[in-house]
Enzyme design. Sequence first.
Site, mmCIF file in Angstrom:
data_model
loop_
_atom_site.group_PDB
_atom_site.id
_atom_site.type_symbol
_atom_site.label_atom_id
_atom_site.label_comp_id
_atom_site.label_asym_id
_atom_site.label_seq_id
_atom_site.Cartn_x
_atom_site.Cartn_y
_atom_site.Cartn_z
ATOM 1 N N TYR A 146 0.898 -1.130 -0.181
ATOM 2 C CA TYR A 146 0.007 -0.031 -0.034
ATOM 3 C C TYR A 146 0.938 1.312 0.027
ATOM 4 C CZ TYR A 146 -3.531 3.280 1.651
ATOM 5 O OH TYR A 146 -4.331 4.414 1.706
ATOM 6 N N ASP A 241 9.152 2.875 -0.036
ATOM 7 C CA ASP A 241 8.335 3.587 0.720
ATOM 8 C C ASP A 241 8.448 3.031 2.159
ATOM 9 O OD1 ASP A 241 5.703 4.374 1.920
ATOM 10 O OD2 ASP A 241 4.511 3.427 0.669
ATOM 11 N N LYS A 269 3.713 8.756 8.845
ATOM 12 C CA LYS A 269 3.498 8.204 10.132
ATOM 13 C C LYS A 269 4.671 8.741 11.290
ATOM 14 C CE LYS A 269 0.910 4.493 8.425
ATOM 15 N NZ LYS A 269 0.841 4.065 7.186
#
Length: 432
Positions: A146, A241, A269
């Site tokens: 994702y 990522d 995050k």
Amino acid sequence: MSISQTNSNTLFARAQQSIPGGVNSPVRAFKSVGGSPIFIKEAKGAYLYDADGNKYIDYINSWGPMILGHAYEPVVNAICDRAKLSTSYGAPTELEIEMAELICSMAPGVDMVRMVSSGTEACMSAVRLARGYTGRNKIIKFEGCYHGHADAFLVKAGSGLATFNIQTVPGVPASVSDDTLTAPYNDLEAIETLVRNNKDQVAAIIIEPVAGNMGCIPPSKGFLEGLRSVCDREGIVFIFDEVMTGFRLAAGGAQELLGIRADLVTYGKVIGGGLPVGAFGGRREIMQHIAPLGNVYQAGTLSGNPIAMIAGYTMLKTLKDDPSIYTKLTDTTQKLHQELDKVFAPSGIPYVINRVGSMISLHFSSKPVTNFADAASADNTLFNKFFHAMLQAGIYLPPSAYETWFISTAVSEADVQATLQAAAAFVKQYQA
Ligand SMILES: *Cc1c(COP(=O)(O)O)cnc(C)c1O
């Protein structure tokens, strides 16, 4: 025994009137595990407190950012102090330089960095940059990875799309998704074939260096090294990522832990200390194509926002200055892993625990889980039962087998023991 959820249920009913599905991000809705979501009132350290006064040990930690536990005082104080100086200017600040310098000093191979407001934005912008830099259109991603909700990534994506079994997303034009090629995670052979069949057309390979959106799936030995050499050979931009792994697996993220360099890296995050922050950075030669230095346009009204920057800066500085944080995180997670083994191994329930540093997940599977197909063929109905049994016992796990659990430094030995007792009770009930 059943916890009271009266107030949460009332709030959820009300939320559904004015918010689609009652939530502002799909996986929060508990739709796949059944039941209705609990509404949080506050959190401190390792614990969440809900609208009915229940207390939970938190293994989501806002999906990663609260790596030092909730309401970590230095971050909270820094936010409060900074807010008094106004919350946004839309003009440059010294704080942004300090944040950029700090990131460059922690992240291997990151010469320059651009701040954005989410992981999605970071990945979307990194791919645009790779396309602008190479003059090529296609990208390769991996099934079950994702990279946020930008159009190009919603092809065989993990996380919420896997949880809700969404195959194609209405609203994403085929003309966009056609340029996104996919391969199974840990399958280097498939990449060689894709690259051969799309010679000189692939701008970037984007990957979660340790996958965390199909449960936790580590890269197999030689896989990332193999991708690195394919990218070098073919002039493809290699994008890590690290929205999940960045500043979590090590101060320098997966790049540091695994000893592999990407050309571009995306963050989210942890980087915001709980505020909406993302970033992408990498080699100067590539980054200098970003506007206003180059013509690859990218912008944001609230990018580099002072409140977000002071929260992120305070968090990252703490992580940089105290390497024992990573030892503690790994020790706690390893302990959890070993003890869960003691609970499940004798039970006869087929299970697989994957763990890297402070990322860990449990799949009810009888074979190793090394890619999305493995994760999807596990007994996820059993996971849903496990989730609810744990929740009833005050243990808040991600409401999907396709998500990693995130451990914070606030989780104590006693919290781990409470978690294991709950797991043992689940096993006992299952066997009865
Ligand atoms: C969470 C996540 C994203 C998206 O970040 P948002 O801040 O939710 O937009 C991208 N990539 C990975 C690996 C993630 O885990």
